[in-house]
Design an enzyme around this catalytic site. Structure first.
Site, PDB file in Angstrom:
ATOM      1  N   TYR A  80      16.241  28.660  10.376  1.00  0.00           N
ATOM      2  CA  TYR A  80      15.047  29.488  10.530  1.00  0.00           C
ATOM      3  C   TYR A  80      14.732  29.717  11.997  1.00  0.00           C
ATOM      4  CZ  TYR A  80      14.046  28.661   5.645  1.00  0.00           C
ATOM      5  OH  TYR A  80      14.117  28.613   4.283  1.00  0.00           O
ATOM      6  N   LYS A 128       0.843  -1.207   0.000  1.00  0.00           N
ATOM      7  CA  LYS A 128       0.000   0.000   0.000  1.00  0.00           C
ATOM      8  C   LYS A 128       0.877   1.256   0.000  1.00  0.00           C
ATOM      9  CE  LYS A 128      -0.285  -0.383   5.037  1.00  0.00           C
ATOM     10  NZ  LYS A 128      -1.085  -0.875   6.167  1.00  0.00           N
TER      11      LYS A 128
HETATM   12  C1  PLP Z   1      -0.353  -1.854   6.830  1.00  0.00           C
HETATM   13  C2  PLP Z   1      -0.938  -3.173   7.152  1.00  0.00           C
HETATM   14  C3  PLP Z   1      -0.138  -4.326   7.199  1.00  0.00           C
HETATM   15  C4  PLP Z   1       1.376  -4.259   7.130  1.00  0.00           C
HETATM   16  O1  PLP Z   1       1.863  -3.689   8.313  1.00  0.00           O
HETATM   17  P1  PLP Z   1       3.438  -3.610   8.641  1.00  0.00           P
HETATM   18  O2  PLP Z   1       3.506  -3.094  10.026  1.00  0.00           O
HETATM   19  O3  PLP Z   1       4.008  -2.615   7.681  1.00  0.00           O
HETATM   20  O4  PLP Z   1       3.998  -4.949   8.443  1.00  0.00           O
HETATM   21  C5  PLP Z   1      -0.769  -5.553   7.349  1.00  0.00           C
HETATM   22  N1  PLP Z   1      -2.100  -5.639   7.492  1.00  0.00           N
HETATM   23  C6  PLP Z   1      -2.906  -4.546   7.482  1.00  0.00           C
HETATM   24  C7  PLP Z   1      -4.365  -4.719   7.664  1.00  0.00           C
HETATM   25  C8  PLP Z   1      -2.351  -3.284   7.325  1.00  0.00           C
HETATM   26  O5  PLP Z   1      -3.153  -2.206   7.348  1.00  0.00           O
END
Ligand code: PLP
Length: 364
Positions: free
Chosen positions: A260, A37
């Site tokens: 800054y 994702k």
């Molecule tokens: C993002 C996510 C994962 C992966 O999580 P990590 O901590 O990056 O391994 C797995 N399952 C779901 C439902 C997620 O939202």
């Protein structure tokens, strides 16, 4: 041609393949289904997934519908795979999910109803996954809703529930009681759908041992080099390396104010290298004053981080303009930068998605 003063982001797909093999060993027979994702945590879902496919991965997870559509295009028809969309059947999504051969992860009773109506209207049986919320309180059917759904004769009409999944909220802390509580609720949920495959663990959960593995684990961050307990793990390799050249070397004297709003007031003679990268390139600003870059074999404090420029303290270390500084990578670890910035490795990686010139090593 990249310009010489450009920050460079190198994505090492051989390191990704190594991390997949570590997770595959840990999964001990359970399928490893990479989570790609947010454009593969900022690293490029397409190139990551193609390499992971070449290493044997056949199931992938994304969050949004459009991420699933893009991934299906990038994998192409020749790379047979199941792509799960965690958002499930959002409004108007069903025809697009079906057209791109995406598997929705149903997350509510209305979503289940919409999926069932769509399947009936299009005269097909539709493979879907079900997400049950076992205590993270973010997404998914409650256990009571899952029971009601399983008990309603037509609740899942024309749907094939191929996977039942849930997500752990505290797996980065293995001793947290919430893990066993969620596990107990998950065991109740899967008993309702005995035909379906089962998945509970993301990266951290995959390292919690056999009770948490079930049929499939869904790692994201550990594939990309982040440790399962939010600290560096020597078994995993860094996938993303961000480097940038030194633009200038400056000497500060006590009382000089840098950046800054005079972000830093120097309290001693200080020699610093000004580096051609900033938070635009993904160095989180919150790491200023706490995190470190890597230069000539040592960690160097990040004195300031601005949009385009970073100052690192180099003491009396010899240095020349144009030399590369590692801002993130095998020596400036994503977990250390995240801790310094008060965030998680996931956020450090997704912020890399902007300006730096990108190269992939080991693309397939
Ligand atoms: C993002 C996510 C994962 C992966 O999580 P990590 O901590 O990056 O391994 C797995 N399952 C779901 C439902 C997620 O939202």
């Amino acid at each position: 041609m990249p310009e010489p003063a450009q920050a460079r982001l190198t994505i090492d797909l051989d390191a990704l393949a190594h991390n997949l093999s570590v997770l595959t060993a840990e999964a001990a027979g359970a399928e490893v289904a990479p989570v790609v994702k947010s454009d593969g945590y900022g690293l490029g879902a397409g190139p990551l997934a193609c390499r992971l496919w070449a290493e044997g991965a056949r199931s992938f997870f994304v969050a949004r519908l459009h991420e699933g559509e893009a991934l299906r295009r990038e994998l192409g028809p020749e790379r047979d795979s199941t792509i799960y969309v965690l958002d499930g059947v959002t409004a108007g999504a069903a025809p697009r999910l079906a057209a791109a051969l995406l598997t929705p992860v149903i997350a509510s009773l209305p979503q289940a109803a919409a999926a069932s109506v769509f399947a009936r209207q299009s005269s097909r049986r539709w493979p879907v996954a079900l997400q049950v919320d076992t205590g993270m309180n973010r997404q998914g059917l409650t256990l009571e809703e899952a029971r009601a759904l399983a008990a309603t004769p037509d609740g899942l009409r024309d749907l094939d529930v191929t996977l039942v999944m849930s997500h752990l909220g505290s797996a980065t802390a293995p001793a947290d009681r919430r893990n066993v509580e969620q596990l107990a609720r998950f065991n109740q949920a899967i008993a309702l759908f005995p035909e379906a495959r089962r998945s509970l663990a993301a990266s951290a959960g995959a390292f919690l041992g056999g009770d948490y593995r079930f049929d499939m684990v869904r790692p994201g961050i550990s594939l990309y080099g982040g440790g399962p307990e939010e600290r560096p793990d020597a078994r995993l390799r860094a996938v993303a390396t961000l480097t940038a050249p030194i633009l200038d070397i400056r000497n500060f004297k006590p009382g000089d104010r840098i950046g800054y709003g005079a972000a830093v007031t120097v309290d001693r003679p200080m020699r610093a290298a000004i580096v051609a990268a900033g938070y635009t390139d993904g160095v989180v600003r919150g790491a200023m004053g706490k995190g470190h870059a890597w230069f000539r074999g040592a960690h160097r404090p990040l004195v300031i981080v601005t949009m385009d420029l970073i100052a690192i303290e180099i003491g009396d270390q010899e240095a020349t303009v144009g030399e590369q500084v590692e801002l993130l990578g095998p020596n400036a670890l994503v977990d250390d930068l995240a801790t310094a910035a008060g965030t998680v490795a996931h956020e450090v990686l997704v912020r890399l998605s902007t300006r730096a010139e990108r190269t992939y090593l080991g693309a397939s």
